[in-house]
Design an enzyme around this catalytic site. Structure first.
Site, short mmCIF file in Angstrom:
data_model
loop_
_atom_site.label_atom_id
_atom_site.label_comp_id
_atom_site.label_asym_id
_atom_site.label_seq_id
_atom_site.Cartn_x
_atom_site.Cartn_y
_atom_site.Cartn_z
N GLU A 35 -0.95 12.94 -2.40
CA GLU A 35 -0.80 12.11 -3.59
C GLU A 35 -2.02 12.09 -4.51
O GLU A 35 -2.73 11.08 -4.60
CB GLU A 35 -0.48 10.66 -3.17
CG GLU A 35 0.79 10.52 -2.37
CD GLU A 35 1.18 9.05 -2.15
OE1 GLU A 35 0.39 8.17 -2.51
OE2 GLU A 35 2.26 8.81 -1.62
N GLU A 87 6.77 11.68 3.07
CA GLU A 87 6.57 10.27 3.45
C GLU A 87 7.68 9.43 2.85
O GLU A 87 8.04 9.62 1.69
CB GLU A 87 5.25 9.70 2.88
CG GLU A 87 4.01 10.00 3.66
CD GLU A 87 2.78 9.32 3.06
OE1 GLU A 87 2.90 8.24 2.46
OE2 GLU A 87 1.69 9.90 3.20
C1 GAL Z 1 1.20 6.39 0.71
C2 GAL Z 1 0.01 6.94 1.46
C3 GAL Z 1 0.03 6.59 2.92
C4 GAL Z 1 0.51 5.18 3.19
C5 GAL Z 1 1.75 4.83 2.39
C6 GAL Z 1 2.24 3.39 2.55
O1 GAL Z 1 0.94 6.35 -0.65
O2 GAL Z 1 -0.02 8.34 1.36
O3 GAL Z 1 -1.24 6.85 3.45
O4 GAL Z 1 -0.49 4.28 3.09
O5 GAL Z 1 1.53 5.09 1.04
O6 GAL Z 1 1.58 2.55 1.69
#
Ligand code: GAL
Length: 450
Positions: free
Chosen positions: A172, A360
């Site tokens: 990200e 994710e």
């Molecule tokens: C994403 C990040 C993760 C995790 C997730 C939940 O943006 O890559 O490390 O923290 O959000 O907040």
């Protein structure tokens, strides 16, 4: 537990990648042992008021010592791929120069253990934990980052490239440049355009450069990078709100993918971009921003509803939060909207990308441990709906190759400290006891049928 999913694992195809994702700074702990150098999250967490309750990432889930048991849990829940990141300052304590052999040895052991269990590793090179030594020299705001990052990627590729074929260059880039170099909410806590603009430019270059290095050094590599993406919805159909939403869309969804695809930074009518374009032209780097990734990692947590707000400099837009709109949301206040996720996947499917992986997706809820059980029905419901959206988009032709749930276990959630729990496994941070939540069992049932 609600097992009526409306889909089965086989609906996604036999070669679908089912994974969980973690990150070094959020899980490893062991922040100052075996020669590791400090990262910007170690130093940032010492600053007053930056992290809820003054929490520190120093010990986190102690994954550094417990990785064998934790990998057994990953395997036991039925996953076939595992995403983790390398802590740059564990292998290069000063960011460049001296190599820490013990750090290298740790990642060899971790990778070997994954392979022995039949868990295919997906390795993220940069998941937000810059060596503190490099931040002192300007961090992502410095153009030297391209060289520093290149050396780090070269080391990782040469060390681990014979065993690891799946690579994620950045996690990200919009997330860490905006939160860390514009808003000051994440490490290193910098603010303002003069930090943000060069950080964007350097991250976009590093993303492509990292891809090129991996392509050269790792045979048969499958190379990707990840983007935080959100559907941007105008609050009303007034032209000012629609234009405000378009500006936020450029920042949140287009800023890093379009340069990678060879289109340069978006050239829309938006003052902010003029500055970026100037910066870009001055360095004559446009073609160096381009790299043909094998896959794009989509990370989605919420849609964003946007309205025109003349009080906000340059962007002139602000978010209308889910709570104030009275729509379903997680304990982070993030809107739950699987239809929006489906639309987002369709949209990214229209970009000229080879494969898409959802790298994710997940949710935080206030879990309760009652008699040794965590009945996180809402998280199960979330995964059911979001996976149904993935399947829907996939059936309509979006080339989705896999899905990584965020995250294996409760961990250090950046500025939220240990308060925000996203895991499929509950962690008692005093004892490090792991308890599988019902959402974890739900995945096991989906993936293993038991
Ligand atoms: C994403 C990040 C993760 C995790 C997730 C939940 O943006 O890559 O490390 O923290 O959000 O907040």
């Amino acid at each position: 537990m609600n097992l009526q999913n409306g889909f089965t694992k086989t609906d996604f195809g036999n070669d679908f990648l089912w994974g969980v994702a973690i990150a070094a700074a959020q899980n490893e702990g062991a922040h100052n042992i075996d020669g590791r150098g400090l990262s910007i999250w170690d130093t940032f967490s010492r600053r007053k008021g930056k992290i809820k309750s003054g929490h520190k990432p120093y010990h986190a889930c102690d994954f550094y010592h417990r990785y064998k048991d934790d990998l057994l849990l990953v395997k036991g829940l039925g996953f076939n791929v595992f995403r983790f990141s390398i802590s740059w300052s564990r292998i290069l304590p000063e960011g460049i120069g001296k190599i820490n052999k013990e750090g290298i040895a740790f990642y060899h052991k971790l990778i070997d253990e994954c392979l022995a269990l039949g868990l295919v590793p997906f390795v993220t090179l940069y998941h937000w934990d810059l060596p503190a030594a490099l931040e002192k020299e300007g961090g992502w705001s410095s153009h030297l980052m391209i060289r520093w990052f290149g050396k780090y990627v070269t080391l990782c590729a040469e060390e681990f490239g014979s065993k690891v074929k799946n690579w994620i260059v950045l996690n990200e880039p919009f997330g860490f440049t905006s939160l860390g170099y514009m808003l000051g909410k994440h490490a290193p806590g910098k603010v303002g355009m003069r930090n943000f603009l060069p950080a964007i430019h350097n991250a976009a270059l590093a993303q492509a450069e990292g891809g090129r290095i991996l392509r050269k050094l790792v045979s048969n590599a499958y190379i990707g990078t990840t983007f935080s993406c959100s559907e941007i919805i105008p609050y009303t159909d007034k032209p000012a709100d629609i234009a405000a939403a378009a500006r936020i869309d450029i920042l949140m969804n287009r800023l890093f993918i379009e340069p990678a695809l060879g289109d340069g930074f978006p050239r829309d009518d938006f003052k902010f971009l003029e500055k970026l374009e100037l910066h870009n032209k001055a360095w004559k780097f446009t073609e160096r921003l381009t790299f043909r990734f094998d896959f794009i990692g989509i990370q989605n947590y919420f849609p964003v509803v946007v309205k025109y707000n003349p009080l906000i400099p340059v962007i002139q837009a602000s978010e209308v939060k889910a709570k104030s709109r009275n729509v379903p949301h997680t304990a982070m206040g993030w809107e739950i909207n699987p239809h929006s996720f489906y639309r987002l996947l369709k949209r990214f499917g229209d970009y000229n990308v080879k494969d898409i992986i959802i790298s994710e997706n997940g949710a935080m809820f206030k879990d309760e441990l009652i008699n040794g059980e965590i009945n996180d029905e809402r998280r199960i419901d979330y995964f059911q709906k979001y996976l149904a959206a993935v399947l829907h988009a996939k059936k309509e032709g979006v080339n989705i190759k896999g899905y990584f749930a965020w995250t294996l276990m409760d961990n250090f959630e950046w500025a939220e400290g240990y308060h925000a729990r996203f895991g499929l496994i509950h962690v008692d941070f005093k004892t490090q006891l792991r308890t599988i939540k019902n959402s974890g069992y739900w995945f096991r049932y989906l993936l293993n049928g038991r």
